[in-house]
Structure formats: structure tokens, C-alpha cells
Design a protein around this motif. Structure first.
Motif, short mmCIF file in Angstrom:
data_model
loop_
_atom_site.label_atom_id
_atom_site.label_comp_id
_atom_site.label_asym_id
_atom_site.label_seq_id
_atom_site.Cartn_x
_atom_site.Cartn_y
_atom_site.Cartn_z
N TRP A 190 0.84 -1.25 -0.14
CA TRP A 190 -0.07 0.15 0.19
C TRP A 190 0.70 1.19 -0.02
CZ3 TRP A 190 -5.11 0.11 -0.29
CH2 TRP A 190 -6.15 1.53 0.60
N ARG A 191 2.02 1.84 0.91
CA ARG A 191 2.38 2.70 1.14
C ARG A 191 3.31 2.61 -0.24
NH1 ARG A 191 7.42 3.86 3.96
NH2 ARG A 191 7.40 1.72 4.33
N GLU A 192 4.27 1.85 -0.43
CA GLU A 192 5.13 1.79 -1.91
C GLU A 192 4.69 2.09 -2.67
OE1 GLU A 192 7.17 -2.33 -1.41
OE2 GLU A 192 8.09 -1.88 0.12
N GLU A 193 3.43 1.69 -3.25
CA GLU A 193 1.91 2.06 -4.53
C GLU A 193 2.05 3.42 -3.81
OE1 GLU A 193 0.78 0.04 -7.21
OE2 GLU A 193 2.72 -0.78 -6.63
N ILE A 194 2.14 3.91 -2.58
CA ILE A 194 1.58 5.38 -2.79
C ILE A 194 2.66 6.44 -3.53
CG2 ILE A 194 1.04 7.59 -0.94
CD1 ILE A 194 -0.76 5.58 0.20
N GLU A 195 4.14 5.80 -2.81
CA GLU A 195 5.37 6.61 -2.60
C GLU A 195 6.22 6.01 -4.51
OE1 GLU A 195 7.26 5.33 1.44
OE2 GLU A 195 8.38 4.24 0.04
N SER A 196 5.28 5.17 -5.15
CA SER A 196 5.87 4.98 -6.83
C SER A 196 5.37 6.03 -7.51
CB SER A 196 5.56 4.02 -7.08
OG SER A 196 6.65 2.62 -6.39
N LEU A 197 3.89 6.15 -7.01
CA LEU A 197 3.50 7.82 -8.23
C LEU A 197 3.74 8.58 -7.52
CD1 LEU A 197 1.30 8.83 -9.44
CD2 LEU A 197 0.06 9.22 -7.28
N ALA A 198 4.64 9.43 -6.03
CA ALA A 198 5.74 10.06 -6.04
C ALA A 198 6.80 10.17 -7.19
CB ALA A 198 5.66 10.48 -4.53
N VAL A 199 7.62 8.61 -7.53
CA VAL A 199 8.56 9.21 -7.58
C VAL A 199 8.52 9.12 -8.88
CG1 VAL A 199 10.25 7.59 -8.52
CG2 VAL A 199 9.87 7.71 -6.19
N GLU A 200 7.27 8.04 -9.71
CA GLU A 200 6.99 8.25 -11.45
C GLU A 200 6.85 10.52 -11.39
OE1 GLU A 200 4.00 6.66 -14.11
OE2 GLU A 200 5.31 5.34 -12.41
N GLU A 201 6.03 10.77 -11.03
CA GLU A 201 5.44 11.57 -10.89
C GLU A 201 6.68 13.10 -11.10
OE1 GLU A 201 3.02 12.56 -13.87
OE2 GLU A 201 2.85 10.81 -13.63
N ALA A 204 -10.21 4.11 5.99
CA ALA A 204 -9.71 5.70 5.36
C ALA A 204 -8.36 6.03 6.17
CB ALA A 204 -10.55 7.00 6.75
N CYS A 205 -7.97 6.22 4.37
CA CYS A 205 -6.47 6.89 4.86
C CYS A 205 -6.79 7.85 4.13
CB CYS A 205 -5.82 5.62 4.46
SG CYS A 205 -4.35 5.48 4.02
N VAL A 206 -5.54 8.95 5.46
CA VAL A 206 -4.88 9.85 5.42
C VAL A 206 -3.33 9.94 5.23
CG1 VAL A 206 -5.40 10.55 7.29
CG2 VAL A 206 -5.14 12.54 5.29
N GLY A 207 -2.82 10.76 4.16
CA GLY A 207 -1.26 10.75 4.64
C GLY A 207 -0.93 12.12 3.79
N ASN A 208 0.75 12.09 4.37
CA ASN A 208 1.64 13.57 3.05
C ASN A 208 2.57 12.30 1.95
OD1 ASN A 208 3.49 13.88 4.94
ND2 ASN A 208 1.59 14.77 6.39
N VAL A 209 3.17 12.97 1.10
CA VAL A 209 4.16 13.36 1.35
C VAL A 209 5.54 14.24 1.10
CG1 VAL A 209 5.41 12.23 -1.18
CG2 VAL A 209 3.42 11.70 -1.17
N SER A 210 6.57 13.67 1.75
CA SER A 210 7.92 14.37 1.89
C SER A 210 8.77 13.76 1.50
CB SER A 210 7.64 14.73 3.33
OG SER A 210 7.62 14.49 4.24
N ILE A 211 10.68 14.89 1.64
CA ILE A 211 11.71 13.93 1.31
C ILE A 211 12.00 13.69 3.02
CG2 ILE A 211 13.74 14.17 0.97
CD1 ILE A 211 11.44 14.48 -1.43
N LEU A 212 12.41 12.85 2.92
CA LEU A 212 12.97 11.84 4.63
C LEU A 212 14.18 10.98 3.73
CD1 LEU A 212 12.92 11.13 6.97
CD2 LEU A 212 11.95 8.97 7.04
N ASP A 213 15.56 11.66 4.29
CA ASP A 213 16.85 11.13 4.26
C ASP A 213 16.96 11.07 2.10
OD1 ASP A 213 16.85 11.01 6.93
OD2 ASP A 213 16.62 9.20 6.58
N GLY A 214 16.35 12.58 1.14
CA GLY A 214 17.09 11.80 0.61
C GLY A 214 15.90 11.44 -0.29
N GLU A 215 15.06 10.34 0.52
CA GLU A 215 14.06 9.93 -0.25
C GLU A 215 12.30 10.46 -0.54
OE1 GLU A 215 14.33 6.60 -1.94
OE2 GLU A 215 16.11 7.25 -1.75
N ARG A 216 11.80 10.09 -1.35
CA ARG A 216 10.13 10.09 -1.37
C ARG A 216 9.69 9.27 -0.14
NH1 ARG A 216 11.65 11.55 -6.50
NH2 ARG A 216 11.27 13.46 -7.36
N PHE A 217 9.24 10.03 1.30
CA PHE A 217 7.97 9.10 1.95
C PHE A 217 6.89 8.91 1.79
CE2 PHE A 217 7.42 9.18 5.94
CZ PHE A 217 7.08 7.43 6.65
#
Length: 139
Positions: free
Chosen positions: A22-33, A74-87
Motif C-alpha cells: 500500500w505505502r510503496e504504491e503511493i511512494e511509487s506514484l510520487a517518484v514517477e511524477e 479511511a487513509c490519510v497522509g502526506n508525501v515529503s522527503i525523508l533522508d533524500g527519499e520520497r516518503f
């Protein structure tokens, strides 16, 4: 309070891949875009889950594993940079067939079905260590 104004940029709707994390899919979208900052909402179901709870006294995450199908109510969250990677900082309310709710920081979960809405921001957000809580927080 620490805050800053952000400018909305793009919006995405995504269907998570069955069998993926689940979380890796969201991070993959962030990386791809090429997304360095976003807010998201999601719903669906997982085949299993690993949920974390932060013990404020000990300053450590406690992990609880659920080896059962669960609704992602329900699922809520944010994407940011953590240790140089999208998290993808992801919190979820999960439910059992009985309606019993389980909630916390969703560290992992095998997707059965998932739908995500993500709104991105122009300005990148990077997580840095917050001394008082001993957590990596944005802003």
C-alpha cells in the motif's frame, strides 16, 4: 506552531495494484511524477497490515501485525522527503468484518483494492529531526 503557505500544483487519482504494498504504491506514484510534497486520501482493502503506534514515553514505534483481510475505511497522509527519499507518511483506520476498528501509522499492507486521491504542492517539503518529540517532522 510552525507553518508555511503552499501552492497547489497537480492532482492525481490512482488505483493501487493488487498484491503490491500500500505505502510503496503511493511512494511509487510520487517518484514517477517527481512529487516532493503532497497530501493524499485513500480507501479500499488490504489482505494484511503492519500498523505502528508511537510510544511517546519510550520514543519508539511499536509494531502490530494483522494477518487478515481488512477494509481501509479511511487513509490519510502526506508525501515529503525523508533522508533524500520520497516518503509517504500514512495513517489509516482499518476495520474487521465485525466492524471493530484498528488504527495507526500504516507501515505496510498488501493491497487487495485501493484508490488514492493525491494533491501535490509546488514547494518541496523535507522532514528533519524534531528534538522535542524525537520524530522526523516536516516544515
Amino acid at each position: 506552531m510552525d507553518y508555511r503557505e503552499l501552492s497547489p500544483d497537480r492532482e492525481f487519482l490512482a488505483r493501487l495494484e493488487t498484491g503490491a504494498d500500500w505505502r510503496e504504491e503511493i511512494e511509487s506514484l510520487a517518484v514517477e511524477e517527481d512529487v516532493d510534497a503532497a497530501w493524499f486520501n485513500a480507501m479500499g482493502a488490504v489482505q494484511d497490515a503492519v500498523v505502528w503506534f508511537y510510544d511517546q514515553q519510550e520514543g519508539e514505534y511499536e509494531s502490530v501485525e494483522f494477518e487478515e483481510p481488512l477494509e481501509v475505511a479511511a487513509c490519510v497522509g502526506n508525501v515529503s522527503i525523508l533522508d533524500g527519499e520520497r516518503f509517504a507518511h500514512t495513517h489509516a483506520v482499518l476495520s474487521r468484518p465485525s466492524g471493530q476498528a484498528l488504527a495507526g501509522h500504516l507501515d505496510a499492507g498488501t493491497v487487495f483494492a485501493g484508490e488514492v486521491y493525491m494533491r501535490t504542492f509546488e514547494e518541496p517539503l523535507e522532514r528533519t529531526h524534531h528534538e522535542e518529540t524525537d520524530l522526523d517532522l516536516w516544515l
